[in-house]
Design a protein around this motif. Structure first.
Motif, PDB file in Angstrom:
ATOM      1  N   LYS A   1      99.604 -40.833 -64.480  1.00  0.00           N
ATOM      2  CA  LYS A   1     100.778 -40.088 -64.947  1.00  0.00           C
ATOM      3  C   LYS A   1     100.714 -38.611 -64.572  1.00  0.00           C
ATOM      4  O   LYS A   1     101.689 -38.047 -64.091  1.00  0.00           O
ATOM      5  CB  LYS A   1     100.903 -40.218 -66.466  1.00  0.00           C
ATOM      6  CG  LYS A   1     101.155 -41.620 -66.955  1.00  0.00           C
ATOM      7  CD  LYS A   1     101.099 -41.645 -68.474  1.00  0.00           C
ATOM      8  CE  LYS A   1     101.109 -43.032 -69.031  1.00  0.00           C
ATOM      9  NZ  LYS A   1     101.018 -43.029 -70.503  1.00  0.00           N
TER      10      LYS A   1
ATOM     11  N   GLY B   1     101.772 -38.869 -60.529  1.00  0.00           N
ATOM     12  CA  GLY B   1     103.214 -38.825 -60.728  1.00  0.00           C
ATOM     13  C   GLY B   1     103.853 -40.178 -60.949  1.00  0.00           C
ATOM     14  O   GLY B   1     105.051 -40.352 -60.733  1.00  0.00           O
TER      15      GLY B   1
ATOM     16  N   ASP C   1     106.753 -39.484 -58.771  1.00  0.00           N
ATOM     17  CA  ASP C   1     107.142 -38.076 -58.696  1.00  0.00           C
ATOM     18  C   ASP C   1     106.198 -37.356 -57.727  1.00  0.00           C
ATOM     19  O   ASP C   1     105.056 -37.058 -58.042  1.00  0.00           O
ATOM     20  CB  ASP C   1     107.068 -37.449 -60.090  1.00  0.00           C
ATOM     21  CG  ASP C   1     107.693 -36.062 -60.132  1.00  0.00           C
ATOM     22  OD1 ASP C   1     107.755 -35.391 -59.073  1.00  0.00           O
ATOM     23  OD2 ASP C   1     108.115 -35.660 -61.232  1.00  0.00           O
ATOM     24  N   ARG C   2     106.686 -37.078 -56.539  1.00  0.00           N
ATOM     25  CA  ARG C   2     105.871 -36.450 -55.505  1.00  0.00           C
ATOM     26  C   ARG C   2     105.513 -34.996 -55.844  1.00  0.00           C
ATOM     27  O   ARG C   2     104.493 -34.493 -55.385  1.00  0.00           O
ATOM     28  CB  ARG C   2     106.573 -36.541 -54.156  1.00  0.00           C
ATOM     29  CG  ARG C   2     106.646 -37.992 -53.691  1.00  0.00           C
ATOM     30  CD  ARG C   2     107.480 -38.155 -52.437  1.00  0.00           C
ATOM     31  NE  ARG C   2     107.687 -39.570 -52.168  1.00  0.00           N
ATOM     32  CZ  ARG C   2     106.777 -40.392 -51.669  1.00  0.00           C
ATOM     33  NH1 ARG C   2     105.582 -39.940 -51.377  1.00  0.00           N
ATOM     34  NH2 ARG C   2     107.059 -41.655 -51.459  1.00  0.00           N
ATOM     35  N   ASP C   3     106.330 -34.346 -56.652  1.00  0.00           N
ATOM     36  CA  ASP C   3     105.994 -32.982 -57.075  1.00  0.00           C
ATOM     37  C   ASP C   3     104.740 -32.992 -57.946  1.00  0.00           C
ATOM     38  O   ASP C   3     103.903 -32.096 -57.838  1.00  0.00           O
ATOM     39  CB  ASP C   3     107.160 -32.340 -57.829  1.00  0.00           C
ATOM     40  CG  ASP C   3     108.316 -31.978 -56.914  1.00  0.00           C
ATOM     41  OD1 ASP C   3     108.065 -31.737 -55.712  1.00  0.00           O
ATOM     42  OD2 ASP C   3     109.470 -31.942 -57.392  1.00  0.00           O
ATOM     43  N   VAL C   4     104.602 -33.985 -58.790  1.00  0.00           N
ATOM     44  CA  VAL C   4     103.393 -34.119 -59.606  1.00  0.00           C
ATOM     45  C   VAL C   4     102.216 -34.474 -58.698  1.00  0.00           C
ATOM     46  O   VAL C   4     101.135 -33.903 -58.821  1.00  0.00           O
ATOM     47  CB  VAL C   4     103.573 -35.183 -60.711  1.00  0.00           C
ATOM     48  CG1 VAL C   4     102.253 -35.465 -61.422  1.00  0.00           C
ATOM     49  CG2 VAL C   4     104.645 -34.759 -61.704  1.00  0.00           C
TER      50      VAL C   4
ATOM     51  N   VAL D   1     102.726 -32.685 -65.707  1.00  0.00           N
ATOM     52  CA  VAL D   1     103.295 -33.622 -66.668  1.00  0.00           C
ATOM     53  C   VAL D   1     102.331 -33.769 -67.829  1.00  0.00           C
ATOM     54  O   VAL D   1     101.131 -33.907 -67.629  1.00  0.00           O
ATOM     55  CB  VAL D   1     103.498 -35.012 -66.016  1.00  0.00           C
ATOM     56  CG1 VAL D   1     103.917 -36.036 -67.044  1.00  0.00           C
ATOM     57  CG2 VAL D   1     104.504 -34.938 -64.911  1.00  0.00           C
TER      58      VAL D   1
END
Length: 188
Positions: A47, A51, A172-175, A182
């Motif tokens: 998580k 992501g 979520d590629r930004d994570v 997160v």
């Protein structure tokens, strides 16, 4: 390495970053030698560092933890084949296939037990008709083979979750690339 490259290619992720993001999972897996004890760390890394959505991580990882024993099965098969050769047994294809089936069945429930691999080897040797003296050959190296078993089991669980999340557009590629955080980071 092959799993990492395949997942990186399929999901269009940097394989080096993938390994870095799972460093806590690797350390926990190797230090505990138990997939079950590694599961909370896997969930956090999935998580917070990869992501993966909560929905995917909380379904795929516990399921994989319960049914994924590929590392134990592979090492048990290798031990059986090695023992057959050491004792000069002339096996045909049928015996090797049965060895594989026995290994999958015998290792199914031992992912939560540290050191359970040697018990699985003894069970498989008995079912396959291999000399039980051969188990003694593997007792001394079981610790080292368990390191590879745990990595295979834990990493493949996480990689399946990555592939599922990618296919469901819940990755979520930004994570993944560290551009966004997160949740609470409970572990350093």
């Amino acid at each position: 390495i092959l799993y990492t490259l395949i997942v990186g290619f399929v999901c269009k992720l940097n394989p080096i970053r993938l390994v870095q993001n799972l460093s806590r999972t690797y350390i926990m897996g190797v230090s505990t030698q138990s997939s079950a004890m590694t599961l909370p760390t896997e969930l956090m890394d999935a998580k917070e560092r990869l992501g993966i959505s909560d929905r995917i991580a909380e379904f795929v990882l516990p399921l994989g933890n319960a049914i994924n024993t590929n590392g134990a099965a592979v090492t048990t098969i290798i031990a059986g084949v090695t023992c057959a050769h050491i004792f000069g047994l002339n096996w045909g294809m049928q015996q090797y296939i049965m060895l594989a089936i026995y290994s999958v069945i015998a290792t199914y429930g031992n992912t939560t037990v540290p050191g359970g691999g040697i018990v699985a080897v003894a069970v498989v040797f008995e079912m396959a008709g291999l000399p039980l003296e051969g188990v003694a050959l593997f007792v001394s190296v079981d610790f080292f083979t368990s390191l590879t078993r745990i990595i295979l089991n834990v990493v493949s669980d996480v990689y399946v979750a990555v592939i599922v999340a990618h296919s469901e557009n819940e990755l979520d590629r930004d994570v993944f690339y560290g551009r966004k955080q997160v949740g609470e980071n409970l572990m350093p």
